[in-house]
Design an enzyme around this catalytic site. Structure first.
Site, PDB file in Angstrom:
ATOM      1  N   HIS A 133     -60.535   9.118  18.971  1.00 43.42           N
ATOM      2  CA  HIS A 133     -60.610   9.278  17.511  1.00 43.42           C
ATOM      3  C   HIS A 133     -59.239   9.662  16.957  1.00 43.42           C
ATOM      4  N   ASP A 166     -38.275 -11.395   0.454  1.00 42.22           N
ATOM      5  CA  ASP A 166     -39.208 -11.141   1.563  1.00 42.22           C
ATOM      6  C   ASP A 166     -38.669  -9.928   2.294  1.00 42.22           C
ATOM      7  N   TRP A 185     -55.539  13.951  21.697  1.00 38.28           N
ATOM      8  CA  TRP A 185     -54.502  13.006  21.251  1.00 38.28           C
ATOM      9  C   TRP A 185     -53.127  13.554  21.548  1.00 38.28           C
ATOM     10  N   SER A 229     -43.586  -1.586  18.242  1.00 34.80           N
ATOM     11  CA  SER A 229     -44.000  -2.156  16.959  1.00 34.80           C
ATOM     12  C   SER A 229     -43.486  -1.316  15.798  1.00 34.80           C
ATOM     13  N   SER A 230     -43.670   0.007  15.903  1.00 43.20           N
ATOM     14  CA  SER A 230     -43.248   0.860  14.792  1.00 43.20           C
ATOM     15  C   SER A 230     -41.749   0.816  14.595  1.00 43.20           C
ATOM     16  N   HIS A 274     -44.501  16.557  15.150  1.00 40.03           N
ATOM     17  CA  HIS A 274     -44.447  17.103  13.808  1.00 40.03           C
ATOM     18  C   HIS A 274     -43.897  16.122  12.792  1.00 40.03           C
ATOM     19  N   GLU A 331     -44.113  13.130  12.940  1.00 35.57           N
ATOM     20  CA  GLU A 331     -45.189  12.155  12.823  1.00 35.57           C
ATOM     21  C   GLU A 331     -46.156  12.506  11.689  1.00 35.57           C
ATOM     22  N   TYR A 344     -45.521  14.018   9.002  1.00 36.28           N
ATOM     23  CA  TYR A 344     -44.891  13.702   7.720  1.00 36.28           C
ATOM     24  C   TYR A 344     -44.750  12.206   7.545  1.00 36.28           C
ATOM     25  N   SER A 349     -46.889   9.189  -6.566  1.00 35.98           N
ATOM     26  CA  SER A 349     -45.851   9.243  -7.593  1.00 35.98           C
ATOM     27  C   SER A 349     -45.803   7.956  -8.408  1.00 35.98           C
ATOM     28  N   HIS A 401     -44.148  25.168  15.819  1.00 35.84           N
ATOM     29  CA  HIS A 401     -45.238  25.921  15.191  1.00 35.84           C
ATOM     30  C   HIS A 401     -46.595  25.471  15.741  1.00 35.84           C
ATOM     31  N   HIS A 402     -46.600  24.374  16.494  1.00 37.34           N
ATOM     32  CA  HIS A 402     -47.833  23.990  17.182  1.00 37.34           C
ATOM     33  C   HIS A 402     -47.981  24.743  18.498  1.00 37.34           C
ATOM     34  N   THR A 452     -42.271  20.845  -0.727  1.00 38.05           N
ATOM     35  CA  THR A 452     -43.585  20.270  -0.991  1.00 38.05           C
ATOM     36  C   THR A 452     -44.138  20.807  -2.299  1.00 38.05           C
ATOM     37  N   LYS A 504     -42.827  18.964  -5.195  1.00 34.28           N
ATOM     38  CA  LYS A 504     -43.520  17.699  -5.446  1.00 34.28           C
ATOM     39  C   LYS A 504     -44.818  17.944  -6.203  1.00 34.28           C
ATOM     40  N   ARG A 537     -61.725  24.238  18.963  1.00 39.27           N
ATOM     41  CA  ARG A 537     -61.817  22.782  18.809  1.00 39.27           C
ATOM     42  C   ARG A 537     -62.051  22.134  20.170  1.00 39.27           C
TER      43      ARG A 537
HETATM   44  C1  HEA Z   1     -55.680  10.199   9.957  1.00 39.78           C
HETATM   45  C2  HEA Z   1     -56.323  10.715  10.836  1.00 39.78           C
HETATM   46  C3  HEA Z   1     -57.774  11.121  10.852  1.00 39.78           C
HETATM   47  C4  HEA Z   1     -58.837  10.741  10.081  1.00 39.78           C
HETATM   48  C5  HEA Z   1     -58.863   9.752   8.941  1.00 39.78           C
HETATM   49  C6  HEA Z   1     -59.968  11.467  10.574  1.00 39.78           C
HETATM   50  C7  HEA Z   1     -61.264  11.342  10.047  1.00 39.78           C
HETATM   51  C8  HEA Z   1     -62.349  12.066  10.506  1.00 39.78           C
HETATM   52  N1  HEA Z   1     -62.346  13.018  11.508  1.00 39.78           N
HETATM   53 FE1  HEA Z   1     -60.797  13.507  12.670  1.00 39.78          FE
HETATM   54  N2  HEA Z   1     -59.216  13.971  13.852  1.00 39.78           N
HETATM   55  C9  HEA Z   1     -57.943  13.498  13.750  1.00 39.78           C
HETATM   56  C10 HEA Z   1     -57.465  12.646  12.781  1.00 39.78           C
HETATM   57  C11 HEA Z   1     -58.265  12.063  11.811  1.00 39.78           C
HETATM   58  N3  HEA Z   1     -59.583  12.258  11.619  1.00 39.78           N
HETATM   59  C12 HEA Z   1     -57.116  14.039  14.790  1.00 39.78           C
HETATM   60  C13 HEA Z   1     -55.638  13.765  15.018  1.00 39.78           C
HETATM   61  C14 HEA Z   1     -57.947  14.868  15.545  1.00 39.78           C
HETATM   62  C15 HEA Z   1     -57.569  15.708  16.754  1.00 39.78           C
HETATM   63  C16 HEA Z   1     -57.995  15.011  17.992  1.00 39.78           C
HETATM   64  C17 HEA Z   1     -57.801  15.886  19.163  1.00 39.78           C
HETATM   65  O1  HEA Z   1     -58.278  17.034  19.153  1.00 39.78           O
HETATM   66  O2  HEA Z   1     -57.168  15.426  20.125  1.00 39.78           O
HETATM   67  C18 HEA Z   1     -59.259  14.805  14.932  1.00 39.78           C
HETATM   68  C19 HEA Z   1     -60.355  15.538  15.389  1.00 39.78           C
HETATM   69  C20 HEA Z   1     -61.581  15.575  14.740  1.00 39.78           C
HETATM   70  C21 HEA Z   1     -62.618  16.494  15.047  1.00 39.78           C
HETATM   71  C22 HEA Z   1     -62.551  17.603  16.080  1.00 39.78           C
HETATM   72  C23 HEA Z   1     -62.985  17.088  17.378  1.00 39.78           C
HETATM   73  C24 HEA Z   1     -62.871  18.121  18.428  1.00 39.78           C
HETATM   74  O3  HEA Z   1     -62.081  19.043  18.297  1.00 39.78           O
HETATM   75  O4  HEA Z   1     -63.602  17.956  19.402  1.00 39.78           O
HETATM   76  C25 HEA Z   1     -63.681  16.194  14.234  1.00 39.78           C
HETATM   77  C26 HEA Z   1     -64.967  16.904  14.226  1.00 39.78           C
HETATM   78  O5  HEA Z   1     -65.628  16.981  13.269  1.00 39.78           O
HETATM   79  C27 HEA Z   1     -63.274  15.097  13.405  1.00 39.78           C
HETATM   80  C28 HEA Z   1     -64.062  14.484  12.448  1.00 39.78           C
HETATM   81  C29 HEA Z   1     -63.617  13.491  11.601  1.00 39.78           C
HETATM   82  C30 HEA Z   1     -64.480  12.820  10.651  1.00 39.78           C
HETATM   83  C31 HEA Z   1     -65.951  13.045  10.497  1.00 39.78           C
HETATM   84  C32 HEA Z   1     -63.683  11.938   9.980  1.00 39.78           C
HETATM   85  C33 HEA Z   1     -64.140  11.011   8.879  1.00 39.78           C
HETATM   86  O6  HEA Z   1     -63.201  11.006   7.829  1.00 39.78           O
HETATM   87  C34 HEA Z   1     -64.353   9.646   9.436  1.00 39.78           C
HETATM   88  C35 HEA Z   1     -65.031   8.800   8.449  1.00 39.78           C
HETATM   89  C36 HEA Z   1     -65.978   7.880   9.152  1.00 39.78           C
HETATM   90  C37 HEA Z   1     -65.887   6.587   9.094  1.00 39.78           C
HETATM   91  C38 HEA Z   1     -64.823   5.927   8.334  1.00 39.78           C
HETATM   92  C39 HEA Z   1     -66.863   5.788   9.828  1.00 39.78           C
HETATM   93  C40 HEA Z   1     -67.223   4.525   9.128  1.00 39.78           C
HETATM   94  C41 HEA Z   1     -67.974   3.689  10.092  1.00 39.78           C
HETATM   95  C42 HEA Z   1     -69.248   3.381   9.922  1.00 39.78           C
HETATM   96  C43 HEA Z   1     -70.045   3.795   8.764  1.00 39.78           C
HETATM   97  C44 HEA Z   1     -69.916   2.615  10.953  1.00 39.78           C
HETATM   98  C45 HEA Z   1     -69.669   1.188  10.761  1.00 39.78           C
HETATM   99  C46 HEA Z   1     -69.055   0.720  12.003  1.00 39.78           C
HETATM  100  C47 HEA Z   1     -68.584  -0.510  12.226  1.00 39.78           C
HETATM  101  C48 HEA Z   1     -68.647  -1.594  11.256  1.00 39.78           C
HETATM  102  C49 HEA Z   1     -67.892  -0.760  13.541  1.00 39.78           C
HETATM  103  N4  HEA Z   1     -61.986  14.739  13.720  1.00 39.78           N
HETATM  104  C1  HEA Z   2     -50.318  14.665   6.995  1.00 37.90           C
HETATM  105  C2  HEA Z   2     -50.276  15.509   7.900  1.00 37.90           C
HETATM  106  C3  HEA Z   2     -49.884  16.947   7.799  1.00 37.90           C
HETATM  107  C4  HEA Z   2     -49.186  17.639   6.822  1.00 37.90           C
HETATM  108  C5  HEA Z   2     -48.582  17.108   5.567  1.00 37.90           C
HETATM  109  C6  HEA Z   2     -49.101  18.986   7.287  1.00 37.90           C
HETATM  110  C7  HEA Z   2     -48.440  19.986   6.568  1.00 37.90           C
HETATM  111  C8  HEA Z   2     -48.220  21.271   7.058  1.00 37.90           C
HETATM  112  N1  HEA Z   2     -48.696  21.789   8.227  1.00 37.90           N
HETATM  113 FE1  HEA Z   2     -49.928  20.843   9.534  1.00 37.90          FE
HETATM  114  N2  HEA Z   2     -50.862  19.809  10.988  1.00 37.90           N
HETATM  115  C9  HEA Z   2     -51.206  18.483  10.972  1.00 37.90           C
HETATM  116  C10 HEA Z   2     -50.941  17.580   9.954  1.00 37.90           C
HETATM  117  C11 HEA Z   2     -50.216  17.899   8.812  1.00 37.90           C
HETATM  118  N3  HEA Z   2     -49.745  19.128   8.485  1.00 37.90           N
HETATM  119  C12 HEA Z   2     -51.911  18.108  12.161  1.00 37.90           C
HETATM  120  C13 HEA Z   2     -52.448  16.717  12.505  1.00 37.90           C
HETATM  121  C14 HEA Z   2     -52.009  19.267  12.929  1.00 37.90           C
HETATM  122  C15 HEA Z   2     -52.730  19.497  14.257  1.00 37.90           C
HETATM  123  C16 HEA Z   2     -52.219  18.739  15.400  1.00 37.90           C
HETATM  124  C17 HEA Z   2     -53.062  19.015  16.603  1.00 37.90           C
HETATM  125  O1  HEA Z   2     -52.940  20.116  17.160  1.00 37.90           O
HETATM  126  O2  HEA Z   2     -53.889  18.146  16.972  1.00 37.90           O
HETATM  127  C18 HEA Z   2     -51.320  20.314  12.169  1.00 37.90           C
HETATM  128  C19 HEA Z   2     -51.166  21.619  12.636  1.00 37.90           C
HETATM  129  C20 HEA Z   2     -50.372  22.556  12.026  1.00 37.90           C
HETATM  130  C21 HEA Z   2     -49.991  23.793  12.628  1.00 37.90           C
HETATM  131  C22 HEA Z   2     -50.348  24.248  14.046  1.00 37.90           C
HETATM  132  C23 HEA Z   2     -51.617  24.967  14.037  1.00 37.90           C
HETATM  133  C24 HEA Z   2     -52.079  25.303  15.384  1.00 37.90           C
HETATM  134  O3  HEA Z   2     -52.320  24.407  16.173  1.00 37.90           O
HETATM  135  O4  HEA Z   2     -52.189  26.497  15.655  1.00 37.90           O
HETATM  136  C25 HEA Z   2     -49.223  24.460  11.710  1.00 37.90           C
HETATM  137  C26 HEA Z   2     -48.603  25.788  11.940  1.00 37.90           C
HETATM  138  O5  HEA Z   2     -47.697  26.167  11.344  1.00 37.90           O
HETATM  139  C27 HEA Z   2     -49.125  23.609  10.540  1.00 37.90           C
HETATM  140  C28 HEA Z   2     -48.416  23.926   9.386  1.00 37.90           C
HETATM  141  C29 HEA Z   2     -48.217  23.041   8.334  1.00 37.90           C
HETATM  142  C30 HEA Z   2     -47.413  23.379   7.163  1.00 37.90           C
HETATM  143  C31 HEA Z   2     -46.728  24.678   6.883  1.00 37.90           C
HETATM  144  C32 HEA Z   2     -47.422  22.252   6.390  1.00 37.90           C
HETATM  145  C33 HEA Z   2     -46.676  22.089   5.077  1.00 37.90           C
HETATM  146  O6  HEA Z   2     -46.001  20.871   5.022  1.00 37.90           O
HETATM  147  C34 HEA Z   2     -47.596  22.212   3.904  1.00 37.90           C
HETATM  148  C35 HEA Z   2     -46.818  22.373   2.628  1.00 37.90           C
HETATM  149  C36 HEA Z   2     -47.667  22.342   1.408  1.00 37.90           C
HETATM  150  C37 HEA Z   2     -48.053  23.388   0.671  1.00 37.90           C
HETATM  151  C38 HEA Z   2     -47.678  24.776   1.044  1.00 37.90           C
HETATM  152  C39 HEA Z   2     -48.923  23.216  -0.534  1.00 37.90           C
HETATM  153  C40 HEA Z   2     -48.220  22.874  -1.819  1.00 37.90           C
HETATM  154  C41 HEA Z   2     -47.182  23.852  -2.202  1.00 37.90           C
HETATM  155  C42 HEA Z   2     -47.242  24.589  -3.324  1.00 37.90           C
HETATM  156  C43 HEA Z   2     -48.340  24.485  -4.291  1.00 37.90           C
HETATM  157  C44 HEA Z   2     -46.072  25.475  -3.602  1.00 37.90           C
HETATM  158  C45 HEA Z   2     -46.325  26.933  -3.626  1.00 37.90           C
HETATM  159  C46 HEA Z   2     -46.655  27.466  -2.319  1.00 37.90           C
HETATM  160  C47 HEA Z   2     -46.166  28.591  -1.759  1.00 37.90           C
HETATM  161  C48 HEA Z   2     -44.889  29.213  -2.112  1.00 37.90           C
HETATM  162  C49 HEA Z   2     -46.949  29.287  -0.724  1.00 37.90           C
HETATM  163  N4  HEA Z   2     -49.844  22.467  10.761  1.00 37.90           N
HETATM  164 CU   LIG Z   3     -46.547  20.385  12.543  1.00 37.48          CU
END
Ligand code: HEA
Ligand code: HEA
Ligand SMILES: [Cu+2]
Ligand code: CUA
Lengths: 302, 535, 379
Positions: free
Chosen positions: B79, B108, B144, B172-173, B256, B258, B260, B271, B305-306, B331, B334, B453
């Site tokens: 997933h 293009d 993942w 590819s990327s 990380h 990634e 962003y 925007s 921070h992870h 952020t 923005k 988790r």
């Molecule tokens: C962009 C990334 C993204 C997106 C969009 C989502 C979308 C969703 N994610 Fe998540 N998720 C991750 C990125 C994302 N996730 C990542 C990185 C992890 C961490 C993995 C890890 O721990 O290693 C995670 C882990 C994660 C967990 C924790 C699992 C665990 O710790 O064991 C859960 C549990 O609730 C969850 C739930 C969901 C759900 C319900 C959605 C929903 O938004 C999904 C919406 C559902 C659909 C869009 C289904 C539509 C399909 C049908 C209706 C059936 C039709 C089918 C066919 C035609 C084939 N996700």
């Molecule tokens: C699109 C993806 C995305 C984005 C944008 C972010 C944004 C941020 N993330 Fe997140 N993060 C993930 C995707 C993302 N993260 C994923 C996938 C994981 C889990 C990976 C895994 O373990 O599987 C993760 C996990 C993760 C962790 C690790 C947690 C843990 O495993 O223990 C931390 C810890 O610092 C963190 C921090 C942040 C912070 C500080 C931002 C900042 O960029 C957020 C900044 C934004 C704001 C703060 C809000 C707007 C700001 C204001 C309104 C201004 C005023 C605010 C103040 C002065 C307070 N993220």
């Molecule tokens: Cu991070």
């Protein structure tokens, strides 16, 4: 149409449909799929693997497609289909590609620094990460790491690889080759084809010589120093860094050899020699990586 | 599927596309390739989504009822991988393909054949990745993030295919990003300066740079794994002098940035949309550009921070905490700019705008919980609980995914020449909006209360919220089928769209006919409208 | 259209609220305050962060909502034309910086405290193993060291919904970690296979157990009680079934417990020395097998190939007994099969090996505890 700029507009060549990419995709897929099969079978202890055939098919498809692809580009260029702007696209493209290669090596250099500066000290219980030495009584942090914490599984090397001798020779070879390829480039710019061909040939020869020396060096390491892939982190970083570098030298030499062939066929003019330049930049890049290796893996590592 | 649907468009223009399925296989046209990317990404979204639904179904109640733990882990892993690499990233590349050339007046993408190559590698890579689920020993089951030594010493045999699939995605990327960068730097219409480009183009320029910098690092780390698995090296084994934590450093150096990569283009999309429907220029264009660049820069220096709980020395811990907190500043700029853009505008709330506004609100919620995670000592309590899961889904689903949907609604009339069904679009939005919050909001609570988790089963105190969350998951998931329906309906016909489509839309793409001709800007455009393009 | 939309907003909001308020036991929704000074501080940090976020959220979303209500085209407003304002842009860059600095100060203090592992009164090694914890009370005199394994005892029947789930479902272990209150204790966290993470929410302690490395934690518990946590790093299929249970007791109770443990260790010595009958070995062996081996090799011995091999009618379990003993004593590096020489005593090892060689239709010879004991001594 009017433009607000005084830059002259050049038509940009957008190719029609092409069969090349899909074949290249199939080729690269079969290549890695075959490799995967070979590795899995190898680790499962099987003698034969179907993967070899898949890999060979993939390699052929990929190789043939890329050959056709590059030939097409060259033909299109010779047919004057490309504008200066198109050439800039190639230039940018190659530069960014090389940047991505820089980051690939950065990952491995990073691993080396991390191990040397942090993790082996930590294993020995120093430096703020906890008394890990309790797990490895008698282990001492040192670089090169000849006595690993677990000598049974990672039986260290007897001696480290010095920088004198083959590595130094290799450094001289590569640095020299960067100069020779430059002279060859001057050859193009001056319209002196003889100079181009001669110095390019020398460059290719230097590249091959480098590779031969590296093979000898590896043999020496395996047979006499006990320095193997399995010798713990020193062997690991040594072979991964020098090995990937060697792979890049191989590719670079191949590219230069192709350019040599093209030069002999009469390709390249002073204002149209991007293929050559791309190969040369790549070569310089490979050279720079080697300098890094020589310093960090050989001189500071022995 | 797309071949059938798309066929009766576009073909009456000069240099029209070829016919049949081979049009899509051999194409070098940025619009075709954009379409391919988008459909591919949607297919992967459904696949990754169905895996998520398996997860949510198992977690509906405590106890093991549907899948075994081993398979559950494969679902979690696949997933995450498929959503990140298969759904979100390709969707943004698809948008870039469609829009970047149209927004900068280019004929293009710069390297059209390589563009096709970048796309067609993906179906192979993901087929290989997905097929590991059927192999002996099952698919990847180590999350993942595939931490060593679980992945190197105990991964199933198919781990090797997983590694090569990651290599293919990386290739590819990288090629895709090179194409985007070169297009932007080299193919802008004469006279169009960098600071006149729409923000979507800017954000993609920076994203592409991030990709070029970190995808090779990902390739590096999987290669190290491959060596540890098959060739006895000791990168991640303390017995040989290596360190399992080294894996995490290299992985997160990629990981990380990634995240962003998955949000910066979304910022670009939003925007573009908010000014259109607020009928007001984007507030603070220049600061948006600088903020984006700062975020990109900071993203390289905060990775650990992870890893607050892996036992880094205190100095490292403090440094990564401070650096991470800094990201809130650009952020925030923005977010404030978007709010200021809306302020005193004359807003209407068509579907794209609804998604964009939901994006701003829900992304901010996710960002704020991110900031809580950034506080090292507090992260000891949050780490690897559902609080983190809630955080990243808030930034990813109503963040990245909503922005993609907003973009599709916004530009669909330009792509197809038809308006989508506004009523259905709104319905889709509201179902998604409600679904997503019911799905992910309760996860904050169970996380704080202590649910880890990646577990197939949990103790009884978490039962209620997990049930709510699962209901939300199915609501949100099935609503996406409505999205599919709306898009297909729009592609097949509907009210004809005007060239400008939206009253407040500015920018080069709105100056050309709808649907956009197969080839646009074979000669450079007139730039008199361009001063409006960025706001 | 407006009304309809406001209506939808309301529905959405109420749905949201109901989802979060229906079960309004707030203490179960928030971070635990815990029972140590540090855990209280962490809780404090968490709450400060939370309220800061709420305030920012209210301001930002409030502005947006006002804007959405007032600045809509349907009200006939004309859009303003401003698109820049240096003063305000500087302001909203500076103010967040100040907020962040203010937040960073207490966070730094707490973190520094957490890292100060000096002056501890006792050391306990915590070793993560798939899927159990091994606790060793370190002592300068190794013969006084106590070591035991702590694994989950929730039965499969409950997990597979064939029996009602007890109160501490998934959170019960056979041997709890017993510690004295008001004592500064240092934990040395490590792992014998893959990465685990040892987490006790009530102490605000969480640290990854990394194979080959030792990390330190410390705590002083104020209140006696039983505190439950879990492994929080994905460590294989049974990662979800690896609870941590700590029982903090008064100091004198702890001292008594300690004596009891040491006496038990003596008893084992006698047991190992005597000659065992086959039935005795089989009875003991089954018990050990179910406790220590069945999670991988399964109750029926057939394992889950290829990850976990079957022991029925094939392989080492019916092969030469030396190899069988060797793999149980030393494990197989690079696989989930771990060394049991420190987890089980000689009697248990002999019993389980005998059990494996004589169950599920296997017919091979048995082994006596004394033989195993001698081998262990020789190592
Ligand atoms: C962009 C990334 C993204 C997106 C969009 C989502 C979308 C969703 N994610 Fe998540 N998720 C991750 C990125 C994302 N996730 C990542 C990185 C992890 C961490 C993995 C890890 O721990 O290693 C995670 C882990 C994660 C967990 C924790 C699992 C665990 O710790 O064991 C859960 C549990 O609730 C969850 C739930 C969901 C759900 C319900 C959605 C929903 O938004 C999904 C919406 C559902 C659909 C869009 C289904 C539509 C399909 C049908 C209706 C059936 C039709 C089918 C066919 C035609 C084939 N996700
Ligand atoms: C699109 C993806 C995305 C984005 C944008 C972010 C944004 C941020 N993330 Fe997140 N993060 C993930 C995707 C993302 N993260 C994923 C996938 C994981 C889990 C990976 C895994 O373990 O599987 C993760 C996990 C993760 C962790 C690790 C947690 C843990 O495993 O223990 C931390 C810890 O610092 C963190 C921090 C942040 C912070 C500080 C931002 C900042 O960029 C957020 C900044 C934004 C704001 C703060 C809000 C707007 C700001 C204001 C309104 C201004 C005023 C605010 C103040 C002065 C307070 N993220
Ligand atoms: Cu991070
Ligand atoms: Cu041990 Cu998770």
């Amino acid at each position: 149409m009017s433009t607000t700029s005084n830059e002259a507009y050049e038509p940009y060549y957008v190719p029609e449909q092409s069969k090349l990419p899909i074949f290249a995709s199939i080729g690269i897929f079969l290549t890695v799929y075959g490799m995967g099969n070979i590795l899995i079978d190898m680790s499962a202890g099987e003698d034969h693997s179907l993967g070899i055939w898949i890999l060979m098919t993939g390699g052929l498809v990929l190789g043939f497609t890329l050959f056709t692809w590059f030939s097409t580009v060259i033909k299109e260029n010779h047919a004057k289909m490309y504008s200066a702007q198109m050439n800039r696209s190639f230039v940018w493209g190659m530069s960014w590609f090389i940047l991505s290669e820089v980051f690939f090596f950065a990952a491995f250099f990073g691993a080396l620094f991390y191990v040397r500066m942090f993790s082996i000290d930590w294993i020995a219980g120093e430096g703020g990460r906890g008394p890990s030495d309790m797990l490895w009584p008698g282990f001492e942090a040192a670089w090169p790491l000849l006595n690993t914490p677990d000598m049974e599984r990672f039986p260290g090397a007897h001696t480290s690889m010095g920088w004198f001798g083959l590595p130094l020779v290799n450094t001289i070879l590569l640095v020299a080759s960067s100069f020779t390829v430059n002279i060859a480039h001057h050859g193009i710019k001056e319209g002196n084809r003889q100079k181009l061909v001669l110095w390019l040939a020398i460059t290719v020869a230097l590249g091959i010589a480098f590779l031969i020396c590296q093979v000898l060096e590896y043999q020496h390491a395996y047979d006499e120093l006990g320095l193997t892939l399995n010798a713990g982190i020193y062997g690991t970083t040594f072979y991964m860094l020098t090995g990937f570098h060697g792979a890049h030298v191989t590719l670079g030499t191949f590219m230069l050899a192709v350019m040599l062939g093209r030069a002999i066929k009469g390709h390249f003019r002073d204002d149209d020699c991007f293929g050559f330049e791309a190969a040369a930049w790549y070569w310089h890049f490979v050279d720079v990586v080697w300098i890094g290796l020589f310093v960090f893996v050989y001189i500071l590592g022995s | 599927m797309s071949a059938v649907i798309e066929e009766h468009h576009h073909d009456d223009h000069h240099h029209g596309p070829a016919k049949g399925i081979m049009r899509w296989v051999f194409t070098t046209n940025h619009k075709d390739i954009g379409t391919l990317y988008l459909w591919f990404s949607f297919a992967m979204f459904l696949l990754g989504g169905s895996f998520a639904l398996v997860i949510r179904a198992e977690l509906f109640q405590p106890g093991l009822q549907i899948v075994e733990p081993e398979f559950f882990n494969q679902m979690t892993t696949m997933h995450g991988l498929i959503m990140v690499f298969g759904a979100v990233m390709p969707a943004f590349v698809g948008l870039a393909n469609w829009l970047v050339p149209m927004m900068i007046g280019a004929p293009d993408m710069a390297l059209p054949r390589m563009n096709n190559y970048s796309f067609w590698i993906l179906p192979f890579a993901f087929t290989m990745l997905a097929s590991t689920l059927l192999m002996e020993g099952g698919g990847p089951n180590f999350g993942w993030t595939f931490y060593a030594p679980l992945s190197t010493e105990q991964g199933p045999p198919s781990t090797t295919f997983f590694i090569f699939a990651v290599h293919l995605m990386g290739i590819s990327s990288i090629m895709g990003s090179i194409n985007v960068i070169v297009t932007i730097l080299n193919l802008r219409a004469p006279g169009l300066t960098l600071m006149q480009m729409p923000l979507f183009v800017w954000t993609w320029l920076i994203t592409a740079f991030l990709l070029i910098a970190v995808m090779p690092v990902l390739a590096g780390v999987v290669t190290m794994m491959l060596m540890d698995i098959h060739f006895g090296t000791a990168f991640f084994n303390a017995g040989g002098g290596g360190d399992p934590v080294l894996f995490q450093h290299v992985f997160w150096f990629f990981g990380h940035p990634e995240v962003y990569i998955m949000i910066l283009p979304a910022f670009g999309v939003v925007s573009a949309i908010i000014p259109t429907f607020a009928r007001k220029r984007l507030f603070g264009y220049a600061s948006m550009v600088y903020a984006t660049s700062s975020i990109a820069f900071l993203s390289f220096i905060v990775w650990a921070h992870h890893m607050f709980t892996v036992g880094m020395p205190l100095a490292g811990e403090l440094y990564f905490m401070y650096a991470t907190m800094l990201i809130a500043i650009p952020t925030g700029v923005k977010v404030f700019n978007w709010v200021a853009t809306m302020w005193q505008g004359a807003m209407t709330f068509e579907t794209p705008m609804l998604f964009a506004i939901a994006f701003v609100i829900l992304f901010t919620i996710g960002g704020l919980s991110g900031l809580m995670l950034a506080i090292g000592p507090a992260d000891f309590q949050y780490h690897d609980t559902y609080f983190v899961v809630a955080h990243f889904h808030y930034v990813l689903v109503p963040g990245s995914v909503f922005s993609i949907m907003a973009a599709v609604y916004y530009w669909l009339p330009k792509w197809t020449g038809n308006m989508y069904d506004e009523a259905l679009g709104k319905l889709h939005f509201w179902l998604s909006f409600v679904g997503i919050n019911v799905l992910f909001f309760p996860q904050h609570f169970v996380g704080l209360a202590g649910m880890p988790r990646r577990v197939p089963d949990y103790n009884l105190q978490f039962a209620d919220y997990n049930m709510v969350s699962s209901v939300g998951a199915f609501l949100f998931g099935f609503s996406q089928l409505l999205f599919l329906f709306i898009v297909i309906k729009c592609v097949r016909g509907g009210v004809k769209a005007t060239d400008q489509v939206w009253e407040g839309a500015h920018g080069l793409e709105w100056t050309i006919p709808s649907p956009a001709p197969y080839h646009t800007f074979t000669t450079p455009p007139d730039l008199k409208d361009i001063s409006e393009a960025h706001g | 259209m407006d009304k309809a939309k406001r209506c939808k907003w309301l529905i959405a909001l109420s749905l949201l609220m109901s989802s979060s308020l229906a079960f309004a036991d707030w203490s179960a929704l928030n971070m635990r305050q815990g029972v140590t000074e540090i855990s209280q501080e962490v809780y404090g940090l968490h709450m400060i962060m939370f309220w800061v976020c709420v305030v920012i959220g209210v301001l930002v979303f409030g502005t947006m909502i006002i804007s959405m209500l007032m600045h809509r085209k349907s009200l006939g407003v004309k859009p303003a034309t401003f698109h820049d304002n240096t003063t305000i842009e500087i302001a909203w860059t500076i103010v967040p910086i100040i907020i962040l600095v203010v937040l960073a100060i207490p966070a730094t203090t707490t973190l520094t405290k957490m890292y100060d592992t000096g002056d501890t009164e006792m050391d306990i090694e915590v070793r993560g193993l798939q899927w159990k914890w091994q606790y060793t009370y370190l002592n300068d005199d190794p013969s006084k060291e106590i070591s035991f394994i702590s694994s989950m005892i929730t039965p499969q029947e409950e997990i597979y919904n064939r029996a009602p789930k007890r109160e501490n479902y998934l959170l019960d272990v056979d041997n709890e970690l017993v510690i004295p209150i008001d004592t500064r204790i240092r934990f040395l966290i490590t792992s014998g296979d893959v990465i685990h993470s040892w987490w006790v929410p009530d102490f605000a302690l969480k640290k990854d157990a990394i194979p080959g490395f030792i990390h330190e934690l410390w705590t002083i518990v104020d209140t006696p009680g039983t505190y439950r946590g879990k492994c929080t790093e994905l460590c294989g299929p049974y990662h979800g079934f690896m609870p941590v249970v700590v029982r903090a007791v008064e100091k004198d109770e702890y001292a008594a417990w300690l004596l009891e443990q040491q006496a038990e260790a003596e008893k084992v010595f006698e047991i190992v020395g005597k000659q065992w009958s086959e039935e005795e070995l089989m009875v003991e062996g089954e018990e050990v097998y179910l406790r220590a081996c069945a999670s991988c090799h399964q109750v029926n011995g057939r394992g889950l190939p290829p990850a976990f091999p079957s022991l029925v009618g094939q392989g080492l379990a019916v092969g030469p007994i030396e190899d069988h003993i060797d793999i149980v004593l030393n494990g197989k590096p690079g696989s989930a099969m771990q060394s049991f020489s420190k987890q089980l005593n000689a009697a248990e090892i002999a019993a389980v090996i005998t059990y494996e060689r004589k169950s599920w239709g296997n017919q091979a010879e048995s082994v006596q505890p004394k033989e195993i004991f001698e081998m262990l001594e020789a190592q």
